[in-house]
Write a protein that holds these residues in place. Structure first.
Motif, PDB file in Angstrom:
ATOM      1  N   VAL A   1      41.470  25.637  33.462  1.00  0.00           N
ATOM      2  CA  VAL A   1      42.098  24.602  32.648  1.00  0.00           C
ATOM      3  C   VAL A   1      43.561  24.971  32.376  1.00  0.00           C
ATOM      4  O   VAL A   1      43.859  26.092  31.977  1.00  0.00           O
ATOM      5  CB  VAL A   1      41.361  24.437  31.294  1.00  0.00           C
ATOM      6  N   LEU A   2      44.439  24.004  32.586  1.00  0.00           N
ATOM      7  CA  LEU A   2      45.828  24.113  32.166  1.00  0.00           C
ATOM      8  C   LEU A   2      45.989  23.203  30.961  1.00  0.00           C
ATOM      9  O   LEU A   2      45.838  21.988  31.059  1.00  0.00           O
ATOM     10  CB  LEU A   2      46.797  23.683  33.269  1.00  0.00           C
ATOM     11  N   LEU A   3      46.240  23.813  29.811  1.00  0.00           N
ATOM     12  CA  LEU A   3      46.471  23.088  28.575  1.00  0.00           C
ATOM     13  C   LEU A   3      47.961  23.214  28.279  1.00  0.00           C
ATOM     14  O   LEU A   3      48.462  24.328  28.149  1.00  0.00           O
ATOM     15  CB  LEU A   3      45.640  23.720  27.454  1.00  0.00           C
ATOM     16  N   TYR A   4      48.682  22.095  28.237  1.00  0.00           N
ATOM     17  CA  TYR A   4      50.113  22.196  27.980  1.00  0.00           C
ATOM     18  C   TYR A   4      50.495  21.309  26.808  1.00  0.00           C
ATOM     19  O   TYR A   4      49.942  20.241  26.592  1.00  0.00           O
ATOM     20  CB  TYR A   4      50.953  21.876  29.227  1.00  0.00           C
ATOM     21  N   PHE A   5      51.423  21.810  26.018  1.00  0.00           N
ATOM     22  CA  PHE A   5      51.903  21.142  24.819  1.00  0.00           C
ATOM     23  C   PHE A   5      53.295  20.585  25.088  1.00  0.00           C
ATOM     24  O   PHE A   5      54.135  21.283  25.647  1.00  0.00           O
ATOM     25  CB  PHE A   5      51.950  22.135  23.648  1.00  0.00           C
ATOM     26  N   TRP A   6      53.526  19.348  24.694  1.00  0.00           N
ATOM     27  CA  TRP A   6      54.802  18.701  24.957  1.00  0.00           C
ATOM     28  C   TRP A   6      55.180  17.753  23.818  1.00  0.00           C
ATOM     29  O   TRP A   6      54.338  17.387  23.005  1.00  0.00           O
ATOM     30  CB  TRP A   6      54.762  17.944  26.281  1.00  0.00           C
ATOM     31  N   THR A   7      56.451  17.379  23.787  1.00  0.00           N
ATOM     32  CA  THR A   7      56.976  16.397  22.840  1.00  0.00           C
ATOM     33  C   THR A   7      57.830  15.411  23.618  1.00  0.00           C
ATOM     34  O   THR A   7      58.059  15.582  24.818  1.00  0.00           O
ATOM     35  CB  THR A   7      57.877  17.056  21.772  1.00  0.00           C
TER      36      THR A   7
ATOM     37  N   VAL B   1      43.501  19.494  33.880  1.00  0.00           N
ATOM     38  CA  VAL B   1      44.789  19.478  33.195  1.00  0.00           C
ATOM     39  C   VAL B   1      44.648  18.634  31.936  1.00  0.00           C
ATOM     40  O   VAL B   1      44.134  17.518  31.980  1.00  0.00           O
ATOM     41  CB  VAL B   1      45.891  18.901  34.103  1.00  0.00           C
ATOM     42  N   ILE B   2      45.120  19.192  30.818  1.00  0.00           N
ATOM     43  CA  ILE B   2      45.084  18.486  29.539  1.00  0.00           C
ATOM     44  C   ILE B   2      46.452  18.628  28.887  1.00  0.00           C
ATOM     45  O   ILE B   2      46.927  19.740  28.664  1.00  0.00           O
ATOM     46  CB  ILE B   2      44.008  19.064  28.605  1.00  0.00           C
ATOM     47  N   GLY B   3      47.079  17.514  28.601  1.00  0.00           N
ATOM     48  CA  GLY B   3      48.334  17.516  27.863  1.00  0.00           C
ATOM     49  C   GLY B   3      48.045  17.366  26.380  1.00  0.00           C
ATOM     50  O   GLY B   3      47.071  16.718  25.995  1.00  0.00           O
ATOM     51  N   VAL B   4      48.881  17.954  25.565  1.00  0.00           N
ATOM     52  CA  VAL B   4      48.761  17.807  24.112  1.00  0.00           C
ATOM     53  C   VAL B   4      50.133  17.396  23.582  1.00  0.00           C
ATOM     54  O   VAL B   4      51.078  18.178  23.633  1.00  0.00           O
ATOM     55  CB  VAL B   4      48.305  19.115  23.430  1.00  0.00           C
ATOM     56  N   HIS B   5      50.229  16.164  23.118  1.00  0.00           N
ATOM     57  CA  HIS B   5      51.484  15.682  22.547  1.00  0.00           C
ATOM     58  C   HIS B   5      51.537  16.116  21.088  1.00  0.00           C
ATOM     59  O   HIS B   5      50.650  15.792  20.303  1.00  0.00           O
ATOM     60  CB  HIS B   5      51.570  14.157  22.642  1.00  0.00           C
ATOM     61  N   VAL B   6      52.560  16.864  20.734  1.00  0.00           N
ATOM     62  CA  VAL B   6      52.724  17.339  19.356  1.00  0.00           C
ATOM     63  C   VAL B   6      53.963  16.689  18.745  1.00  0.00           C
ATOM     64  O   VAL B   6      54.910  16.343  19.447  1.00  0.00           O
ATOM     65  CB  VAL B   6      52.834  18.881  19.278  1.00  0.00           C
ATOM     66  N   PRO B   7      53.961  16.515  17.428  1.00  0.00           N
ATOM     67  CA  PRO B   7      55.127  15.905  16.792  1.00  0.00           C
ATOM     68  C   PRO B   7      56.340  16.817  16.860  1.00  0.00           C
ATOM     69  O   PRO B   7      56.215  18.043  16.861  1.00  0.00           O
ATOM     70  CB  PRO B   7      54.682  15.710  15.336  1.00  0.00           C
ATOM     71  N   MET B   8      57.513  16.209  16.946  1.00  0.00           N
ATOM     72  CA  MET B   8      58.754  16.971  16.906  1.00  0.00           C
ATOM     73  C   MET B   8      59.038  17.344  15.457  1.00  0.00           C
ATOM     74  O   MET B   8      58.608  16.649  14.531  1.00  0.00           O
ATOM     75  CB  MET B   8      59.909  16.145  17.478  1.00  0.00           C
ATOM     76  N   LYS B   9      59.751  18.426  15.266  1.00  0.00           N
ATOM     77  CA  LYS B   9      60.118  18.845  13.911  1.00  0.00           C
ATOM     78  C   LYS B   9      60.871  17.726  13.222  1.00  0.00           C
ATOM     79  O   LYS B   9      61.780  17.127  13.785  1.00  0.00           O
ATOM     80  CB  LYS B   9      60.963  20.103  13.957  1.00  0.00           C
TER      81      LYS B   9
ATOM     82  N   ASP C   1      52.525   4.122  21.030  1.00  0.00           N
ATOM     83  CA  ASP C   1      53.822   4.602  21.523  1.00  0.00           C
ATOM     84  C   ASP C   1      53.636   5.734  22.531  1.00  0.00           C
ATOM     85  O   ASP C   1      54.286   5.769  23.571  1.00  0.00           O
ATOM     86  CB  ASP C   1      54.701   5.098  20.369  1.00  0.00           C
ATOM     87  N   ILE C   2      52.760   6.664  22.198  1.00  0.00           N
ATOM     88  CA  ILE C   2      52.544   7.817  23.078  1.00  0.00           C
ATOM     89  C   ILE C   2      51.891   7.366  24.382  1.00  0.00           C
ATOM     90  O   ILE C   2      52.253   7.840  25.455  1.00  0.00           O
ATOM     91  CB  ILE C   2      51.714   8.902  22.363  1.00  0.00           C
ATOM     92  N   GLU C   3      50.975   6.415  24.299  1.00  0.00           N
ATOM     93  CA  GLU C   3      50.343   5.888  25.510  1.00  0.00           C
ATOM     94  C   GLU C   3      51.370   5.236  26.422  1.00  0.00           C
ATOM     95  O   GLU C   3      51.330   5.409  27.642  1.00  0.00           O
ATOM     96  CB  GLU C   3      49.243   4.900  25.151  1.00  0.00           C
ATOM     97  N   ALA C   4      52.312   4.509  25.846  1.00  0.00           N
ATOM     98  CA  ALA C   4      53.376   3.893  26.653  1.00  0.00           C
ATOM     99  C   ALA C   4      54.216   4.973  27.337  1.00  0.00           C
ATOM    100  O   ALA C   4      54.571   4.842  28.511  1.00  0.00           O
ATOM    101  CB  ALA C   4      54.251   3.000  25.777  1.00  0.00           C
ATOM    102  N   THR C   5      54.515   6.052  26.621  1.00  0.00           N
ATOM    103  CA  THR C   5      55.281   7.161  27.201  1.00  0.00           C
ATOM    104  C   THR C   5      54.492   7.823  28.318  1.00  0.00           C
ATOM    105  O   THR C   5      55.034   8.107  29.393  1.00  0.00           O
ATOM    106  CB  THR C   5      55.645   8.194  26.113  1.00  0.00           C
TER     107      THR C   5
ATOM    108  N   THR D   1      57.848  23.574  22.160  1.00  0.00           N
ATOM    109  CA  THR D   1      57.430  22.972  23.425  1.00  0.00           C
ATOM    110  C   THR D   1      58.579  23.070  24.414  1.00  0.00           C
ATOM    111  O   THR D   1      59.741  23.128  24.012  1.00  0.00           O
ATOM    112  CB  THR D   1      57.053  21.496  23.224  1.00  0.00           C
ATOM    113  N   PRO D   2      58.221  23.092  25.675  1.00  0.00           N
ATOM    114  CA  PRO D   2      56.869  23.072  26.216  1.00  0.00           C
ATOM    115  C   PRO D   2      56.193  24.433  26.094  1.00  0.00           C
ATOM    116  O   PRO D   2      56.855  25.462  25.986  1.00  0.00           O
ATOM    117  CB  PRO D   2      57.078  22.713  27.688  1.00  0.00           C
ATOM    118  N   ALA D   3      54.869  24.385  26.114  1.00  0.00           N
ATOM    119  CA  ALA D   3      54.061  25.603  26.111  1.00  0.00           C
ATOM    120  C   ALA D   3      52.869  25.363  27.025  1.00  0.00           C
ATOM    121  O   ALA D   3      52.319  24.260  27.074  1.00  0.00           O
ATOM    122  CB  ALA D   3      53.590  25.930  24.702  1.00  0.00           C
TER     123      ALA D   3
END
Length: 160
Positions: free
Chosen positions: A32-38, A65-73, A85-89, A115-117
């Motif tokens: 599994v590749l788990l990646y965090f992004w904003t 592959v699993i992406g994890v969208h995290v909030p920006m600071k 919004d995230i689905e559109a992105t 991010t990314p991580a």
């Protein structure tokens, strides 16, 4: 807990899923590749194309592959959790793999502070590699992904 003791069973976003939900019991036996992004990562001209190339290469070889969208600071919590919004992105970016919408708790649980991580788990769901915001992401991930998705690895052998 050391950086390689994080169990994949922490995968449980409170915000929901885009493309498809992932259940941990479905991941056993697969790397599994788990990646965090904003949003900031999504607009990166260097990281995103390289990630998409890795996904295209290793997904057919058994990588989950699993992406994890995290909030920006500083981002408003409601905006950060707006799955429309995230689905559109996600659609605009061409992500076809599952994407979790995180309120920040998953990132915190996995020790991701920016991010990314990228976190790579082997087929027994043991964390094997953590790459945090590294410009050499591809060089760090590729050798392990090669080993984890090779014929020997997918037939039951364990990666070091």
């Amino acid at each position: 807990m050391s950086s390689l003791d994080v169990p994949l069973t922490l995968l449980d976003p409170r915000g929901g899923w885009i493309n498809a939900p992932v259940h941990v019991h479905d991941l056993h036996g697969r790397p599994v590749l788990l990646y965090f992004w904003t949003e900031r990562f999504a607009s990166s001209q260097s990281q995103l194309p390289r990630l998409q190339a890795l996904v295209r290469e290793f997904l057919p070889r058994g990588l989950q592959v699993i992406g994890v969208h995290v909030p920006m600071k500083g981002q408003d919590a409601r905006q950060a959790m707006n799955t429309n919004d995230i689905e559109a992105t996600v659609k605009r970016l061409g992500f076809h793999h599952p994407v979790a919408v995180d309120d920040g708790s998953m990132a915190q649980a996995y020790g991701v502070q920016g991010t990314p991580a990228y976190l790579v788990f082997d087929e027994s769901l043991k964390l094997r590699l953590r790459v945090l915001g590294d410009e050499s992401m591809e060089e760090a991930l590729r050798p392990l992904l090669e080993r984890l998705t090779s014929a020997e690895s997918t037939s039951g052998a364990s990666a070091p």
